[in-house]
Design an enzyme around this catalytic site. Structure first.
Site, PDB file in Angstrom:
ATOM      1  CG  ASP A 184      11.810  -2.540  -1.238  1.00  0.00           C
ATOM      2  OD1 ASP A 184      13.012  -2.520  -1.508  1.00  0.00           O
ATOM      3  OD2 ASP A 184      10.939  -1.973  -1.920  1.00  0.00           O
TER       4      ASP A 184
ATOM      5  CE1 TYR B 294       6.088  -2.029  -1.998  1.00  0.00           C
ATOM      6  CE2 TYR B 294       7.793  -3.608  -2.493  1.00  0.00           C
ATOM      7  CZ  TYR B 294       7.385  -2.442  -1.890  1.00  0.00           C
ATOM      8  OH  TYR B 294       8.282  -1.686  -1.180  1.00  0.00           O
TER       9      TYR B 294
ATOM     10  CE  LYS C 271       4.400   0.170  12.684  1.00  0.00           C
ATOM     11  NZ  LYS C 271       5.207   0.674  13.825  1.00  0.00           N
TER      12      LYS C 271
ATOM     13  CG  ASP D  90       8.380   0.990  14.757  1.00  0.00           C
ATOM     14  OD1 ASP D  90       8.277  -0.246  14.925  1.00  0.00           O
ATOM     15  OD2 ASP D  90       7.728   1.815  15.417  1.00  0.00           O
TER      16      ASP D  90
ATOM     17  CG  ASP E  47      17.594  -1.047  -0.401  1.00  0.00           C
ATOM     18  OD1 ASP E  47      17.988  -2.160  -0.803  1.00  0.00           O
ATOM     19  OD2 ASP E  47      17.051  -0.214  -1.146  1.00  0.00           O
TER      20      ASP E  47
END
Ligand code: NAD
Length: 370
Positions: free
Chosen positions: A251, A143, A194, A227, A255
């Site tokens: 992020d 970001y 990852k 994942d 959620d």
């Protein structure tokens, strides 16, 4: 006697002042009934600051936040500010606070209350007793990485670029927060990246492993691909204690974990900075939800996320675990008694207003404190 704690309250917009009003009643209860006491200062942020000063955060309020022992933040934003320039918009005030306080560790707990299991998207037996802490790196990563932008190529087509970038120190400091938290909780950290396809993931795994080896061998460490973590969160969330991950994965995963528990109105968060020479960290506590303009001013807002954010403040800024437990147990008692705001309303429950939820909480606090 300990010095008063300097607490800055920034209610913000929409339901922010409504939920903060109930949190303030809880804080006053602690002030009057427990060993700690607060010097409370209040400031404007977001649209409220823009309306008064033409900016979403004045330099004076920024300084007050830097000087405070902890900040309690409500929510900012609203449709009336949609056309305001980007750097003056309500969200800009929140971003400035996070940036100038260097709040690199975002803590998002996901826990279920027995009285609210029907609010989860998953089956009772999968989420009962859930108590996860997600630690998201919040000031670096994709970001913020450069280069970024959308460019036009010689053939007239366009290309968008974001850059995922982490230094070892940025990884180390957030991993240290996760290990320290795990020591106080279930003693287990899942570090999520990852590393199979990303260089930053390879570095993340190395740095977390080295830190674990050097300083936190008493904590159980697992490495997990992001994942797989997403799958495991819905398959068997109770396997997790603390999850530490980067800005982007955090992020998304936080959620996802939030939805295991039900309503936005129940979710607190903390954002922590680096410790100073006394070990105290800059810190801001806030509900995960926004300013909910659709229900603002109607007494419908659930104040529990903000009250639970205050409980996190007691625990993480002031080391008052027992007082934090008292708040959390009082919330559980209220929910088990079937008292609900509209967002968490269930079949056999009684719907109450924001203010009446505050009344019920104060009653429960008095009872829990004996
Ligand atoms: P939101 O979180 O404000 O609301 C989403 C939905 O959840 C709405 O239906 C709302 O009524 C409900 N809800 C949220 N909090 C609740 C509570 N405490 N009690 C009961 N119901 C609750 O998200 P949104 O609608 O996407 O955004 C509204 C505004 O808030 C926008 O301006 C957005 O930019 C801003 N926002 C601010 C923050 C923040 O200040 N940290 C975070 C998210 C969104």
């Amino acid at each position: 006697m300990a010095a008063n704690k300097k607490l800055l309250m920034l209610p913000g917009d929409g339901i922010g002042p409504e939920v903060m009003g109930q949190a303030e009643r809880v804080i006053e209860w602690f002030d009057g009934n427990r060993a700690l006491s607060f010097d409370i200062d209040e400031g404007l942020v977001g649209g409220a600051a823009y309306d008064a000063h033409g900016t979403s955060l004045t330099d004076e309020t920024m300084q007050a936040a830097l000087d405070a022992d902890a900040v309690l933040f409500g929510a900012v934003g609203g449709p009336q500010y949609d056309d305001v320039e980007r750097d003056k918009r309500p969200e800009a005030g929140l971003l400035r606070l996070r940036k100038e306080m260097d709040l690199f560790a975002n803590l998002r707990p996901a826990m279920t209350y027995d009285g609210l299991l029907d609010a989860s998207a998953l089956k009772d037996e999968v989420v009962r007793g859930l108590d996860i802490m997600i630690v998201r790196e919040a000031t670096a990563g994709v970001y913020f990485g450069e280069p970024r932008g959308i460019e036009e190529l010689p053939d007239g087509s366009r290309r968008g670029v974001d850059t995922q970038v982490y230094t070892d120190e940025e990884i180390r400091r957030v991993a240290a927060v996760a290990f320290e938290l795990a020591r106080e909780r279930g003693g287990k950290v899942h570090s999520v990246e990852k590393a199979n396809v990303m260089e930053t993931g390879v570095l993340w795994r190395q740095v977390v492993g080295e830190l674990h080896q050097a300083e936190f061998q008493d904590v159980e460490l697992h490495h997990m691909y992001a994942d797989n973590c997403a799958m495991q969160l819905v398959r068997d969330p109770n396997q997790f204690d603390v999850i530490v991950t980067d800005n982007l994965f955090g992020d998304i995963l936080s959620d996802c974990a939030a939805m295991l528990t039900g309503s936005l109105g129940m979710l607190p968060s903390a954002s922590l900075g680096a410790p100073d020479e006394t070990g105290h960290r800059k810190a801001m506590y806030e509900p995960v939800h926004g300013s909910a303009p659709d229900i603002a001013g109607q007494g419908l807002a659930n104040p529990l996320a903000t009250v639970l954010s205050f409980a996190m403040m007691l625990r993480y800024s002031f080391g008052l675990g027992e007082d934090a437990d008292l708040v959390e147990k009082s919330v559980a008692q209220v929910l088990e008694g079937g008292i609900r705001t509209a967002d968490i309303m269930g079949p056999d429950a009684r719907q109450v207003s924001t203010e009446a939820m505050g009344d019920a909480l104060l009653e429960a606090l008095a009872k829990q404190a004996g």
